[in-house]
Design an enzyme around this catalytic site. Sequence first.
Site, mmCIF file in Angstrom:
data_model
loop_
_atom_site.group_PDB
_atom_site.id
_atom_site.type_symbol
_atom_site.label_atom_id
_atom_site.label_comp_id
_atom_site.label_asym_id
_atom_site.label_seq_id
_atom_site.Cartn_x
_atom_site.Cartn_y
_atom_site.Cartn_z
ATOM 1 N N ALA A 83 0.830 -1.210 0.000
ATOM 2 C CA ALA A 83 0.000 0.000 0.000
ATOM 3 C C ALA A 83 0.863 1.257 0.000
ATOM 4 O O ALA A 83 1.705 1.439 0.876
ATOM 5 C CB ALA A 83 -0.919 -0.005 1.213
ATOM 6 N N TYR A 161 7.189 12.105 -3.450
ATOM 7 C CA TYR A 161 6.903 10.676 -3.450
ATOM 8 C C TYR A 161 8.101 9.875 -2.971
ATOM 9 O O TYR A 161 8.004 9.064 -2.039
ATOM 10 C CB TYR A 161 6.497 10.205 -4.853
ATOM 11 C CG TYR A 161 6.658 8.719 -5.042
ATOM 12 C CD1 TYR A 161 5.956 7.825 -4.247
ATOM 13 C CD2 TYR A 161 7.534 8.195 -6.001
ATOM 14 C CE1 TYR A 161 6.116 6.451 -4.394
ATOM 15 C CE2 TYR A 161 7.690 6.838 -6.165
ATOM 16 C CZ TYR A 161 6.985 5.966 -5.362
ATOM 17 O OH TYR A 161 7.145 4.615 -5.508
ATOM 18 N N LYS A 165 8.663 7.535 0.464
ATOM 19 C CA LYS A 165 9.034 6.117 0.441
ATOM 20 C C LYS A 165 10.356 5.883 1.163
ATOM 21 O O LYS A 165 10.532 4.866 1.846
ATOM 22 C CB LYS A 165 9.122 5.608 -1.002
ATOM 23 C CG LYS A 165 7.773 5.412 -1.674
ATOM 24 C CD LYS A 165 6.909 4.371 -0.972
ATOM 25 C CE LYS A 165 7.429 2.963 -1.168
ATOM 26 N NZ LYS A 165 6.525 1.948 -0.551
ATOM 27 N N VAL A 217 5.140 13.423 -24.014
ATOM 28 C CA VAL A 217 6.453 12.995 -23.547
ATOM 29 C C VAL A 217 7.124 14.184 -22.872
ATOM 30 O O VAL A 217 7.262 15.254 -23.467
ATOM 31 C CB VAL A 217 7.322 12.486 -24.712
ATOM 32 C CG1 VAL A 217 8.723 12.126 -24.221
ATOM 33 C CG2 VAL A 217 6.662 11.284 -25.381
#
Length: 354
Positions: A83, A161, A165, A217
Amino acid sequence: MSHILVTGGAGFIGANFVLDWLRQEGADGIVNADKLTYAGNRKSLAAVEGDVRHIFSQTDICDAAAVTRLLESHRPRAVLHFAAESHVDRSIHGPVDFVQTNVVGTFTLLEAVLAYWRALDAPSRAAFRFLHVSTDEVFGSLCPADPPFSETSPYQPNSPYSASKAASDHMVRAYHHTYGLPVLTTNCSNNYGPFHFPEKLIPLMITSALAGKPLPVYGDGLNVRDWLYVGDHCAAIREVLARGRPGETYNVGGWNEKTNLEVVHALCDMLDALKPKASGSYRDQIVFVKDRPGHDRRYAIDASKLARELGWKPAETFETGLRKTVQWYLHNQDWVQDVLSGEYRHWVAKQYAA
């Protein structure tokens, strides 16, 4: 029946792991805890609906009482922690959700698991494992001539992010060092494959190409990533859970460094072959857009420790894995269209407006 507890088992990698695990002969049952945010999808688990070995619970890992109830009710022999909020672009616009899920959620889960583990009898305590699934992005960005990331590479996260982590990785490590909790950590490279939420590069390009939309892109398209087919990742996690050494970290990579533009070109060429347009090539839809803030230039994974110690190597090449992925999306348009909700369309339009 013995069980394992999987968090985030309705997300991309988690759902693939659940389906892959239950295909193994004699597999333990799975208790699947997922909050069902925008990226969680029960329809990805349709193949195991009604399977008595699969118990689904809509549970937020930040809810300590709910996690404790799952642990005490089902008595899992292992917890596999998938998760996470995982999309860099969303973390730039809204980092608070990433801190809450990836940092606070992991801490809350660790606290509940530690209390559960301490209460087990001695044989069960010795056999128990907590496997934390993480990313290569915690190591930061590489220069073109730098060697790939190893398990001892310094942490240098560059986005909200990857920073969240990295924090979760450190918490997992600390609970092993301080409390003795038998943890395992895997750091993987970019996954691709079935059930991938279409805001990440490969599914975004497939769905946009088929819809006749521009293929956006970032920058010059020369940012490099290592690509890992999700089925290979699932196999690696099974090996680490079964035979990994508690307290150790294992890098999982596909040995497939590609620029983003190489990936998009390969996808367009494959779609040209498998579902050709009336005229022209899907390459004609490529457009270059303003680069992401703080966009890391290169990631690369050295997965030799996993090969040396546990005998794991990826079964898919980039070409075979990509073909399986494209064919899955072509054959599962009902799933794709269900995911392409109004909220998702608005997000993509906003993100790539420039």
